[in-house]
Scaffold this motif. Sequence first.
Motif, PDB file in Angstrom:
ATOM      1  N   ALA A 133      -1.898  39.224  46.264  1.00  0.00           N
ATOM      2  CA  ALA A 133      -1.223  39.944  45.187  1.00  0.00           C
ATOM      3  C   ALA A 133      -0.728  38.970  44.136  1.00  0.00           C
ATOM      4  O   ALA A 133      -0.463  37.786  44.414  1.00  0.00           O
ATOM      5  N   LEU A 134      -0.591  39.493  42.922  1.00  0.00           N
ATOM      6  CA  LEU A 134       0.077  38.789  41.833  1.00  0.00           C
ATOM      7  C   LEU A 134       1.298  39.608  41.439  1.00  0.00           C
ATOM      8  O   LEU A 134       1.262  40.834  41.420  1.00  0.00           O
ATOM      9  N   MET A 135       2.371  38.925  41.119  1.00  0.00           N
ATOM     10  CA  MET A 135       3.562  39.559  40.563  1.00  0.00           C
ATOM     11  C   MET A 135       3.909  38.827  39.284  1.00  0.00           C
ATOM     12  O   MET A 135       3.625  37.629  39.134  1.00  0.00           O
ATOM     13  N   TRP A 136       4.487  39.540  38.340  1.00  0.00           N
ATOM     14  CA  TRP A 136       4.919  38.886  37.109  1.00  0.00           C
ATOM     15  C   TRP A 136       6.439  38.950  37.036  1.00  0.00           C
ATOM     16  O   TRP A 136       7.083  39.717  37.750  1.00  0.00           O
ATOM     17  N   GLY A 137       7.025  38.086  36.180  1.00  0.00           N
ATOM     18  CA  GLY A 137       8.468  38.080  36.003  1.00  0.00           C
ATOM     19  C   GLY A 137       8.816  37.892  34.547  1.00  0.00           C
ATOM     20  O   GLY A 137       8.300  36.974  33.887  1.00  0.00           O
ATOM     21  N   ALA A 138       9.693  38.741  34.031  1.00  0.00           N
ATOM     22  CA  ALA A 138      10.011  38.725  32.604  1.00  0.00           C
ATOM     23  C   ALA A 138      11.018  37.649  32.221  1.00  0.00           C
ATOM     24  O   ALA A 138      10.873  36.991  31.178  1.00  0.00           O
ATOM     25  N   HIS A 152      14.071  44.743  24.003  1.00  0.00           N
ATOM     26  CA  HIS A 152      14.720  45.210  22.783  1.00  0.00           C
ATOM     27  C   HIS A 152      16.042  45.885  23.145  1.00  0.00           C
ATOM     28  O   HIS A 152      16.343  46.134  24.310  1.00  0.00           O
ATOM     29  N   ASP A 153      16.819  46.216  22.119  1.00  0.00           N
ATOM     30  CA  ASP A 153      18.101  46.871  22.365  1.00  0.00           C
ATOM     31  C   ASP A 153      17.955  48.215  23.063  1.00  0.00           C
ATOM     32  O   ASP A 153      18.879  48.664  23.752  1.00  0.00           O
ATOM     33  N   ASP A 154      16.806  48.871  22.897  1.00  0.00           N
ATOM     34  CA  ASP A 154      16.591  50.163  23.560  1.00  0.00           C
ATOM     35  C   ASP A 154      15.983  50.002  24.949  1.00  0.00           C
ATOM     36  O   ASP A 154      15.535  50.975  25.555  1.00  0.00           O
ATOM     37  N   ALA A 155      15.973  48.777  25.467  1.00  0.00           N
ATOM     38  CA  ALA A 155      15.526  48.432  26.821  1.00  0.00           C
ATOM     39  C   ALA A 155      14.013  48.324  26.971  1.00  0.00           C
ATOM     40  O   ALA A 155      13.525  48.005  28.061  1.00  0.00           O
ATOM     41  N   ARG A 156      13.241  48.585  25.918  1.00  0.00           N
ATOM     42  CA  ARG A 156      11.792  48.369  25.992  1.00  0.00           C
ATOM     43  C   ARG A 156      11.500  46.870  26.039  1.00  0.00           C
ATOM     44  O   ARG A 156      12.189  46.073  25.412  1.00  0.00           O
ATOM     45  N   TYR A 157      10.442  46.516  26.787  1.00  0.00           N
ATOM     46  CA  TYR A 157      10.057  45.111  26.812  1.00  0.00           C
ATOM     47  C   TYR A 157       9.577  44.653  25.434  1.00  0.00           C
ATOM     48  O   TYR A 157       8.897  45.392  24.721  1.00  0.00           O
ATOM     49  N   ARG A 158       9.934  43.441  25.074  1.00  0.00           N
ATOM     50  CA  ARG A 158       9.374  42.839  23.870  1.00  0.00           C
ATOM     51  C   ARG A 158       7.888  42.583  24.086  1.00  0.00           C
ATOM     52  O   ARG A 158       7.398  42.572  25.213  1.00  0.00           O
ATOM     53  N   GLY A 159       7.172  42.375  22.994  1.00  0.00           N
ATOM     54  CA  GLY A 159       5.714  42.312  23.043  1.00  0.00           C
ATOM     55  C   GLY A 159       5.159  41.293  24.005  1.00  0.00           C
ATOM     56  O   GLY A 159       4.213  41.578  24.749  1.00  0.00           O
ATOM     57  N   VAL A 160       5.718  40.104  24.039  1.00  0.00           N
ATOM     58  CA  VAL A 160       5.153  39.066  24.898  1.00  0.00           C
ATOM     59  C   VAL A 160       5.335  39.414  26.371  1.00  0.00           C
ATOM     60  O   VAL A 160       4.459  39.117  27.200  1.00  0.00           O
ATOM     61  N   ALA A 161       6.444  40.063  26.711  1.00  0.00           N
ATOM     62  CA  ALA A 161       6.648  40.466  28.102  1.00  0.00           C
ATOM     63  C   ALA A 161       5.671  41.574  28.489  1.00  0.00           C
ATOM     64  O   ALA A 161       5.083  41.548  29.577  1.00  0.00           O
ATOM     65  N   ALA A 162       5.500  42.551  27.609  1.00  0.00           N
ATOM     66  CA  ALA A 162       4.539  43.626  27.880  1.00  0.00           C
ATOM     67  C   ALA A 162       3.124  43.063  28.003  1.00  0.00           C
ATOM     68  O   ALA A 162       2.336  43.500  28.857  1.00  0.00           O
ATOM     69  N   HIS A 163       2.794  42.086  27.172  1.00  0.00           N
ATOM     70  CA  HIS A 163       1.482  41.441  27.245  1.00  0.00           C
ATOM     71  C   HIS A 163       1.308  40.729  28.586  1.00  0.00           C
ATOM     72  O   HIS A 163       0.253  40.833  29.234  1.00  0.00           O
ATOM     73  N   ALA A 164       2.339  40.010  29.029  1.00  0.00           N
ATOM     74  CA  ALA A 164       2.251  39.289  30.305  1.00  0.00           C
ATOM     75  C   ALA A 164       2.056  40.259  31.456  1.00  0.00           C
ATOM     76  O   ALA A 164       1.259  40.004  32.371  1.00  0.00           O
TER      77      ALA A 164
END
Length: 270
Positions: A133-138, A152-164
């Motif tokens: 398995a692979l796991m990622w970490g923000a 972001h302030d609304d709790a959505r991941y920023r682009g680079v985290a979503a990309h990872a």
Amino acid sequence: MTRPPFRFGPALLFCPADRLDRFAKALERADAVILDLEDAVAPGSKAEARRAVAASALDPDRVIVRVNPAASADFADDVAMLADTPYRTVMLAKCEGTADLVDLEPFEVVALCETARGVLAAEAVAALPNVSALMWGAEDLVASLGGFSSRHDDARYRGVAAHARAHVQLAAAAHDVAAIDTVHLDISDLDGLADEARDAAALGFAATACIHPSQVDTVRAAYRPSAEQLEWARAVLAAAVGEPGVFAFRGRMVDGPVLRQAEAVVRRDR
């Protein structure tokens, strides 16, 4: 070596490895426990944590031990300790390439891709035969970039985290290994955790890691298909019997990919 099948999930619970008194309770609450020798343990308590893991007597089929990064001073001691235990599934913290796994050949490995180097190396790591398995970490990822916020302030991941997240999952799928979604740090935000876990399940993640027992039931519920989803999946699979190819079902075109999605829904009914 035959690639080990991923047998855990969907709710994996981290437990500090220096808290032997919590091990059994954590395992009781979750689908598997991750005994954490890395971030959950202060530098001065690493030896104590290794002694606690060595002294424990948990079901090895439901235990993952997170060891310190391969480049750290504690890694060799972690691996040497595990050699004398029944625990054979290791989560490698801050995995940054195939060279980091050289000393882990006797173990099943969950590679934690949580730095810029680690995310970019995910595909090569997933190709190794003992990686299940692979796991990622923000948070460590953003720190490795020199940043200070993964959301972001609304709790959505920023682009680079979503990309990872997407990159690590694609690398896992390309080599037929499981993908594990990262932790939700806001323990009180069970609604946000539920949204993320439902998204992870819909995309094919095998599990989500938890940092508190209160998160376990939320993750399990999110991965479990709804009654409506199950009814549709079973019905469309039944309707496909005898169909030579593409067919219509309840007004929707059904082909091979749709049937594989239905099979995935049924597999999650446990």
